[in-house]
Design a protein around this motif. Structure first.
Motif, PDB file in Angstrom:
ATOM      1  N   GLU A   1      -7.202  -2.091   1.307  1.00 34.11           N
ATOM      2  CA  GLU A   1      -8.632  -1.811   1.154  1.00 34.11           C
ATOM      3  C   GLU A   1      -9.226  -1.214   2.422  1.00 34.11           C
ATOM      4  OE1 GLU A   1     -10.766  -5.237  -0.147  1.00 34.11           O
ATOM      5  OE2 GLU A   1      -9.655  -5.409  -2.028  1.00 34.11           O
ATOM      6  N   ARG A   2      -8.755  -1.657   3.582  1.00 32.19           N
ATOM      7  CA  ARG A   2      -9.296  -1.144   4.839  1.00 32.19           C
ATOM      8  C   ARG A   2      -8.976   0.337   5.023  1.00 32.19           C
ATOM      9  NH1 ARG A   2      -7.527  -6.236   7.075  1.00 32.19           N
ATOM     10  NH2 ARG A   2      -5.743  -5.236   8.117  1.00 32.19           N
ATOM     11  N   HIS A   3      -7.925   0.820   4.373  1.00 29.61           N
ATOM     12  CA  HIS A   3      -7.552   2.233   4.479  1.00 29.61           C
ATOM     13  C   HIS A   3      -8.319   3.113   3.492  1.00 29.61           C
ATOM     14  CE1 HIS A   3      -4.184   0.302   6.532  1.00 29.61           C
ATOM     15  NE2 HIS A   3      -3.848   1.479   7.019  1.00 29.61           N
ATOM     16  N   VAL A   4      -8.868   2.499   2.440  1.00 31.46           N
ATOM     17  CA  VAL A   4      -9.570   3.257   1.404  1.00 31.46           C
ATOM     18  C   VAL A   4     -10.938   3.683   1.924  1.00 31.46           C
ATOM     19  CG1 VAL A   4     -10.504   3.183  -0.940  1.00 31.46           C
ATOM     20  CG2 VAL A   4      -8.360   2.000  -0.402  1.00 31.46           C
ATOM     21  N   LEU A   5     -11.316   4.940   1.655  1.00 27.55           N
ATOM     22  CA  LEU A   5     -12.626   5.424   2.069  1.00 27.55           C
ATOM     23  C   LEU A   5     -13.727   4.548   1.469  1.00 27.55           C
ATOM     24  CD1 LEU A   5     -11.073   7.873   3.162  1.00 27.55           C
ATOM     25  CD2 LEU A   5     -12.864   9.325   2.203  1.00 27.55           C
TER      26      LEU A   5
ATOM     27  N   ARG B   1      -7.789   7.052   4.456  1.00 28.31           N
ATOM     28  CA  ARG B   1      -7.832   7.716   5.754  1.00 28.31           C
ATOM     29  C   ARG B   1      -6.621   7.278   6.565  1.00 28.31           C
ATOM     30  NH1 ARG B   1     -11.826  10.369   7.797  1.00 28.31           N
ATOM     31  NH2 ARG B   1     -13.410   9.279   6.531  1.00 28.31           N
ATOM     32  N   TRP B   2      -5.827   8.249   7.009  1.00 26.81           N
ATOM     33  CA  TRP B   2      -4.641   7.957   7.805  1.00 26.81           C
ATOM     34  C   TRP B   2      -5.044   7.598   9.235  1.00 26.81           C
ATOM     35  CZ3 TRP B   2       0.009  11.744   6.775  1.00 26.81           C
ATOM     36  CH2 TRP B   2       0.420  11.600   5.451  1.00 26.81           C
TER      37      TRP B   2
ATOM     38  N   TYR C   1       0.316   6.103   3.373  1.00 27.49           N
ATOM     39  CA  TYR C   1      -0.854   5.593   4.089  1.00 27.49           C
ATOM     40  C   TYR C   1      -0.875   6.087   5.530  1.00 27.49           C
ATOM     41  CZ  TYR C   1      -2.382   2.477   0.353  1.00 27.49           C
ATOM     42  OH  TYR C   1      -2.875   1.965  -0.842  1.00 27.49           O
ATOM     43  N   GLY C   2       0.078   6.957   5.869  1.00 27.61           N
ATOM     44  CA  GLY C   2       0.063   7.589   7.182  1.00 27.61           C
ATOM     45  C   GLY C   2       0.958   6.977   8.226  1.00 27.61           C
ATOM     46  N   TYR C   3       1.908   6.128   7.817  1.00 30.54           N
ATOM     47  CA  TYR C   3       2.785   5.467   8.784  1.00 30.54           C
ATOM     48  C   TYR C   3       4.217   5.982   8.668  1.00 30.54           C
ATOM     49  CZ  TYR C   3      -1.145   2.270   9.148  1.00 30.54           C
ATOM     50  OH  TYR C   3      -2.407   1.741   9.333  1.00 30.54           O
TER      51      TYR C   3
END
Length: 207
Positions: free
Chosen positions: A81-85, A112-113, A66-68
């Motif tokens: 869910e907040r990370h999903v396009l 989106r990272w 998830y980009g961390y």
């Protein structure tokens, strides 16, 4: 005698202790093999409590997808869910709901990272239920499938460019597989033989 009984108790205690040590060693080695397999397959792991919307356990690789760079202090369905396009979010939510009802999760989606880049993820998992049939645990793995998805898109775009080019040429062009099945024909082919593309795709026309 009392002494003999005490010796037997001690031997039983030692045998039980040895059994527990052996079982712990087997479990440790199994966990090591599983971890090795997960790392080799580049998979992240997660365990989710749908009643509290929290992950009870997850690997660092999960959060990295998830980009961390480090494990985040909190994680759950709403955070994911907040990370999903936005375009993929309805399918993601529907897959979770379906998994809670059927016991099986299988979904691919874009995230989106924090740096703004977009990546494709594939989640697979299973749901566990209590005696009343209530979903109490979901666990599974997460894979980054960006490379495969990018390659698939590149192939489709290449095929589309070829079709457009072929349709613009005043030549008869057709492509077939090793079994002789037609895979593609251009517009000139259809005009020359008086056949529709749909007939070619459905196998209703043969040369």
């Amino acid at each position: 005698s009392v002494g003999r009984f005490a010796d037997e108790v001690e031997r039983a205690r030692e045998a039980e202790l040895a059994r527990r040590v052996a079982e712990a060693d087997i479990l440790r080695r199994s966990e090591e093999r599983l971890q090795t397999a997960l790392e080799a397959a580049d998979l992240g792991t997660w365990e989710f409590d749908p009643l509290t919307d929290t992950t009870t356990e997850r690997s660092l690789r999960h959060d990295q997808m998830y980009g961390y760079a480090e494990l985040q202090p909190e994680w759950g369905r709403r955070i994911a869910e907040r990370h999903v396009l936005e375009d993929d979010r309805p399918a993601f939510v529907a897959a979770i709901e379906r998994a809670l009802a059927t016991g099986m999760l299988e979904v691919e989606y874009r995230v989106r990272w924090p740096d703004g880049s977009v990546h494709w993820l594939a989640a697979r998992g299973r749901t566990r239920y209590d005696a009343s049939g209530r979903a109490v645990r979901m666990a599974g793995v997460l894979a980054d499938v960006t490379s495969r998805r990018t390659a698939d898109t590149a192939v489709r775009e290449s095929e589309e460019r070829f079709r457009l080019m072929a349709d613009g040429l005043p030549l008869i062009i057709w492509v077939h597989d090793a079994q002789g099945r037609q895979e593609m024909v251009n517009a000139t082919f259809c005009e020359f033989f008086g056949v529709a593309r749909e007939d070619m795709r459905e196998g209703r026309w043969r040369m």
